[in-house]
Design an enzyme around this catalytic site. Structure first.
Site, short mmCIF file in Angstrom:
data_model
loop_
_atom_site.label_atom_id
_atom_site.label_comp_id
_atom_site.label_asym_id
_atom_site.label_seq_id
_atom_site.Cartn_x
_atom_site.Cartn_y
_atom_site.Cartn_z
N ILE A 117 -5.40 9.43 11.23
CA ILE A 117 -4.26 9.99 10.49
C ILE A 117 -4.79 10.79 9.30
CG2 ILE A 117 -2.04 9.49 9.39
CD1 ILE A 117 -2.30 8.46 12.33
N TYR A 141 -14.28 -4.08 9.49
CA TYR A 141 -12.92 -3.55 9.54
C TYR A 141 -12.26 -3.85 10.89
CZ TYR A 141 -9.29 0.15 9.55
OH TYR A 141 -8.10 0.87 9.63
N GLY A 197 0.84 -1.20 0.00
CA GLY A 197 0.00 0.00 0.00
C GLY A 197 0.87 1.25 0.00
N GLY A 198 2.03 1.14 -0.62
CA GLY A 198 3.01 2.24 -0.59
C GLY A 198 2.70 3.36 -1.58
N GLY A 199 1.60 3.23 -2.31
CA GLY A 199 1.27 4.24 -3.32
C GLY A 199 0.62 5.48 -2.76
N SER A 244 -5.24 -0.97 13.71
CA SER A 244 -5.96 0.31 13.86
C SER A 244 -6.43 0.49 15.30
CB SER A 244 -7.19 0.33 12.94
OG SER A 244 -8.02 1.41 13.29
N ASP A 299 -1.80 -7.21 -5.84
CA ASP A 299 -3.03 -7.05 -5.07
C ASP A 299 -2.99 -7.97 -3.85
OD1 ASP A 299 -5.79 -7.19 -4.16
OD2 ASP A 299 -6.33 -6.31 -6.09
N ALA A 319 -11.35 -7.44 11.31
CA ALA A 319 -10.15 -7.80 10.54
C ALA A 319 -8.89 -7.24 11.21
CB ALA A 319 -10.26 -7.28 9.11
N ASN A 321 0.99 -2.68 5.25
CA ASN A 321 0.20 -1.47 5.48
C ASN A 321 -1.06 -1.40 4.62
OD1 ASN A 321 -0.14 1.67 5.86
ND2 ASN A 321 0.13 1.34 3.66
#
Ligand SMILES: NC(=O)c1ccc[n+]([C@@H]2O[C@H](COP(=O)([O-])OP(=O)(O)OC[C@H]3O[C@@H](n4cnc5c(N)ncnc54)[C@H](O)[C@@H]3O)[C@@H](O)[C@H]2O)c1
Length: 261
Positions: free
Chosen positions: A200, A167, A30-32, A154, A75, A170, A102
């Site tokens: 954040i 969420y 998820g580094g984008g 989270s 993915d 998970a 992440n």
């Protein structure tokens, strides 16, 4: 009184901040965008070699260009694409020292309306994706007899937040997985820790957090400012470095002092 000499002096040299991540090979999923992007850039500033994994190839390439790293389009729901990304990292850099899990999604939905498909997708990306990456990278870290895995959970796990039952379930699983992996992989000198970010201020947050809600976040925190992706990136760097060599299986809460435990 004289100066406090050795071992303090040696100790100080040992813990110089510069260079603790120098040359380390890091995969950030998820580094984008958001926290992952900030983490990839911060690690690169600290001298690490970064592989930026994202399902969005353009975003991965943009971040990778900025940190002179490797872009990986994959993915979290697709084991084959993740396996290819891990192999590509190994063939390019020769090893993997750090994995930052992440990538995640957080669409909101009332509990009574969540469909089987929505529940499954949430778990497929946020929990099973983490399982897949850990399982694909662990054999290499076992061979190296060294590695650092950092899973992003989270603060909502501690808070319990309306409209996020799928969420939160998970992300709770991510904490559980972290603890068991710490026990199973510890004998190979692999550290597995977890971060629970608070609210954040990322780009994607703008789509569902109103200004009023943002003010409420700050009100709930002990620290009276919006937390930034860099706040998480810095703690990731600490957990990836030798500074945290005595820690594994831990959940580090980075929420500006919202939930205190
Ligand atoms: N932003 C917050 O306030 C906050 C708070 C607590 C936890 N988190 C967690 O931090 C992580 C990052 O959050 P963010 O706010 O930076 O998100 P973001 O939406 O800004 O970025 C997430 C990135 O992950 C990628 N991604 C999503 N699904 C993917 C998949 N299936 N495969 C590969 N890549 C995928 C996206 O393309 C995107 O680039 C998530 O796990 C999230 O749950 C965020």
């Amino acid at each position: 009184m004289g100066l406090w000499k050795s071992p303090a002096r040696e100790f100080r040299q040992d813990v110089t901040l510069d260079g603790v991540l120098h040359g380390k090979v890091v995969i950030v999923t998820g580094g984008g965008a958001g926290i992952g992007e900030a983490t990839a850039l911060f690690f690169s500033e600290q001298g690490a070699k970064v592989a930026v994994l994202d399902r969005n190839g353009d975003s991965a390439r943009r971040t990778a260009e900025r940190c002179q790293g490797l872009a990986l389009q994959a993915d979290m729901r697709d084991r084959t694409s993740l396996a290819a990304a891990v192999e590509r990292t190994l063939s390019h850099y020769g090893r993997i020292d750090v994995l930052v899990n992440n990538a995640g999604i957080y669409p909101r939905q009332a509990f009574v309306d969540i469909t089987e498909e929505q529940w499954d997708e949430m778990h497929d990306v946020n929990l099973k994706g983490t399982f897949r990456m850990c399982q694909l990278v662990a054999p290499h870290m076992i061979r190296q007899r060294a590695g650092k895995i950092i899973n992003i959970s989270s603060v909502t796990f501690f808070l319990g937040v309306r409209l996020l039952s799928h969420y939160v379930a998970a992300k709770g699983g991510v904490i559980g997985l972290t603890r068991v992996l710490a026990k199973e992989l510890g004998e190979f000198n692999i550290h597995v820790n977890c971060i629970t970010p608070g609210a954040i201020q990322t780009e994607s947050e703008k789509f569902f957090v109103t200004e009023e809600q943002a003010r409420a976040f700050v009100e709930s925190q002990s620290l009276k400012r919006r937390l930034q992706p860099l706040d998480i990136a810095r703690v990731c760097a600490f957990l990836a470095s030798s500074w945290s060599d005595g820690m594994t299986g831990q959940t580090v809460n980075v929420d500006g002092g919202w939930v205190l435990y």
